[in-house]
Design a protein around this motif. Structure first.
Motif, PDB file in Angstrom:
ATOM      1  N   LYS A 242      -1.870  -2.582  -0.159  1.00 24.09           N
ATOM      2  CA  LYS A 242      -1.339  -1.417  -0.337  1.00 24.09           C
ATOM      3  C   LYS A 242      -1.531  -0.451   1.424  1.00 24.09           C
ATOM      4  N   SER A 243      -2.908  -0.539   1.746  1.00 23.41           N
ATOM      5  CA  SER A 243      -2.720   0.303   3.127  1.00 23.41           C
ATOM      6  C   SER A 243      -3.080  -0.098   4.028  1.00 23.41           C
ATOM      7  N   PRO A 244      -2.304  -0.391   5.607  1.00 21.44           N
ATOM      8  CA  PRO A 244      -2.725  -0.961   6.639  1.00 21.44           C
ATOM      9  C   PRO A 244      -4.533  -1.521   6.690  1.00 21.44           C
ATOM     10  N   ASP A 245      -4.674  -0.272   6.317  1.00 24.59           N
ATOM     11  CA  ASP A 245      -6.274  -0.348   7.463  1.00 24.59           C
ATOM     12  C   ASP A 245      -7.183  -1.992   7.466  1.00 24.59           C
TER      13      ASP A 245
END
Lengths: 296, 341
Positions: B162-165
């Motif tokens: 869900k998050s780019p990290d």
């Protein structure tokens, strides 16, 4: 004389205090943050900048010139559209339900209203997770279908727009039904009977008698559904799969991942301004018509 | 009623007093602190431990920045250790000089994020890569290409974080670009890769990958090694964890002491304690992640010690995420927002 004034002021002081602390103060903090500089590791540096508001519409080119950037506008329009559809669906479903409840004998009405409020006893996040189990492949419905011979995945709505709408309508329907019920309950149904006696057919009774009388409830219900729907992100994220950002998820992303608090705050302020504007326009438009019902 | 209130007030006052002595307040990720290990620590030292939890490094950072948390031990990931040190939010503990530091695996001693081991003790580490349904995929996954440029059969069956990290760094590894690049061309290349992958993506989601793999909503899904192991053991289906030849993204959490911690001495005792093999093994057995302590293996549950997810094959590089500069972070956010606009 003066004494009564002071005590009157003291009497409302708690209300002002609560509104100030829990309503105005947080908004002022957000407004302040939106005009500050982002600290690269989260938080803000105490320096003035209106960059966040420029970023909403423009992007800076290499030579610092501004180029129009529709990304965030797209997200806003999508959220507004989704909220509008949700509101319309809630109204279509909620009006007959509220009407039905209002026509029941009084003792049964209370039970039905209690049933409407029962979902609030559990957290929204948990209820939305329950919808995942219902809508997913091999989920509650799909498994039943399989047991009567359908193929796996026949019913697989998870991560679709339909799922998002189901989730939103489910979440906010009570906010529509309750105000509708409140205004329908007060309604004098003899008026509808009178209209029928005067040879109005059913549709005409509904359209020209019941709807105008229910108008305050319709307006209140629509506002109560539309406003939170714009910022909703639990249903779009969990049921929609997060393939498209909504305003709520955009704001969350700015605070949590992008660590750009001023921009997140600016988007929140713009969202609030938009809602306020909509309310003002509504108030203006309605002013000339007077209060439809209960005004006497 | 009155006596009840009095009792409540007295109880609160008492618990407040107890905090001053023999207390250790840990602030850690959710479900990430072994109760068994804590019980052992309490028994050995007589120190009473409390645990509060957070769900992202950013939350931890925000809390520490706000100050006055009362926490004595926090467990940030490697790139946030760097940030917290830079922001002056950690205090030196002399971890590298502790009696048990020699137990730390040579390759994890004095890591880049704490180059002199002045601050933190290793907690757990793991990798982020891709889990997949071996039975439905029909073959071994050996390259990141299979994830980023999925074949036709995977259309609508790919789940991405869900998050780019981490997924942004996986893309960097695949494209052979440096992490935290400030070069717009690098960001464009990553963006092109994400955009081309998107039609095959069913959801961007970091929570339901195990359920989705199990019920066939997705066939390949971004996942962490420990989480994948749980899925493999819980599910009746054939779930495997890929170690693509290009490499995987690593994370490394450390136990550190915030600046101004009230029970700093107790916190140091705790850091020393968790670098003993028999203690950190309890933690690994609970959270089911690898640790960095030599000799802990023999205290590990059998299934954990032999788990394929835990043992990075020879020749597969593990690359750790860094704290990016604001310019680099801005590029990442831009790519991600554009992708999901």
């Amino acid at each position: 004389m003066q004494r009564t004034q002071i005590s009157a002021w003291l009497g409302v002081a708690p209300a002002w205090f609560v509104i100030g602390i829990f309503g105005v103060l947080p908004m002022l903090i957000m407004l302040g943050i939106s005009f500050m500089v982002a600290d690269p590791y989260g938080g803000v540096e105490p320096a003035y900048s209106h960059e966040a508001y420029i970023q909403f519409l423009f992007e800076r080119d290499l030579d610092d010139s501004l180029i129009f950037n529709p990304i965030y506008l797209n997200i806003v329009l999508r959220s507004v559209g989704l909220a509008a559809i949700t509101t319309a669906l809630c109204l279509i479903v909620g009006l007959p339900v509220a009407y039905f409840i209002a026509r029941q004998p009084e003792s049964r009405r209370d039970v039905l209203i209690l049933l409407i409020t029962i979902p609030f006893w559990t957290n929204l996040l948990i209820r939305t997770y329950a919808w995942i189990l219902i809508l997913t492949r091999n989920g509650v419905v799909d498994a039943r279908l399989q047991s009567v011979g359908f193929e796996a995945g026949t019913f697989d709505l998870l991560y679709t727009n339909t799922a998002v709408l189901i989730g939103l309508v489910y979440s906010y329907l009570p906010f529509m039904v309750l105000p509708l019920y409140a205004s329908l309950e007060k309604m004098d149904f003899r008026l509808a009977e009178a209209a029928s006696d005067l040879y109005a057919n059913r549709w005409r009774v509904a359209w020209e008698v019941i709807l105008p009388l229910a108008k305050p409830g319709i307006v209140a219900g629509c506002l109560l559904v539309f406003v939170p729907s714009i910022g909703a992100f639990i249903a779009p994220d969990l049921l929609g799969g997060g393939k498209r950002m909504m305003l709520g998820s955009l704001i969350y992303f700015q605070f949590a991942t992008a660590r750009n608090w001023p921009f997140g705050a600016a988007v929140s302020i713009l969202l609030m301004a938009f809602v306020m504007l909509a309310l003002l326009v509504y108030a203006r438009v309605n002013k000339g018509q007077g209060l439809p019902a209960g005004g006497h | 009623m009155k006596t009840l209130l009095l009792a409540l007030v007295a109880a609160t006052a008492l618990s407040g007093a107890a905090q001053a002595e023999g207390q250790l307040n840990i602030y850690n990720w959710v479900e990430y602190t072994s109760p068994e290990m804590l019980a052992k620590f309490e028994k050995e030292t007589g120190i009473k431990v409390t645990v509060d939890t957070y769900d992202t490094n950013e939350t931890l950072l925000a809390k520490l920045k706000a100050g006055g948390t009362g926490y004595d031990v926090v467990v940030p990931s490697q790139h946030f250790v760097e940030i917290l040190i830079k922001e002056g939010l950690l205090q030196e503990t002399g971890a590298g000089g502790m009696s048990t530091y020699a137990n730390v695996d040579q390759r994890w001693q004095k890591p880049v994020w704490d180059p002199e081991a002045k601050y933190c003790a290793p907690w757990q580490w793991g990798t982020a890569s891709i889990a997949y349904r071996k039975d439905l995929y029909g073959k071994e996954m050996t390259s990141l290409k299979e994830f980023f440029e999925p074949e036709e059969a995977l259309k609508g069956k790919v789940q991405v974080f869900k998050s780019p990290d981490e997924v942004y760094n996986l893309a960097n590894i695949y494209l052979n670009k440096p992490f935290c690049s400030e070069n717009a061309e690098d960001a464009k290349a990553v963006q092109g890769l994400f955009e081309a992958q998107k039609p095959a993506v069913v959801t961007y989601n970091s929570e339901n990958q195990n359920d989705n793999l199990a019920n066939g909503t997705s066939i390949v899904a971004n996942n962490w090694n420990g989480f994948t192991m749980r899925a493999r053991m819980d599910s009746k289906t054939d779930i495997a964890y890929a170690f693509p030849k290009e490499g995987v993204v690593g994370w490394f959490d450390s136990a550190c002491v915030p600046a101004g911690a009230q029970n700093a001495d107790n916190a140091k005792k705790f850091l020393e304690f968790i670098m003993k093999p028999e203690n950190i093994a309890l933690q690994s057995n609970y959270a089911r992640y690898s640790n960095a302590i030599v000799g802990a293996d023999k205290f590990l549950d059998k299934d954990l010690a032999s788990a394929p997810e835990m043992n990075v094959p020879e020749g597969v590089p593990v690359k750790f995420g860094q704290a990016c500069s604001p310019e680099a972070q801005k590029l990442i956010d831009k790519v991600w927002t554009k992708l999901l606009q």
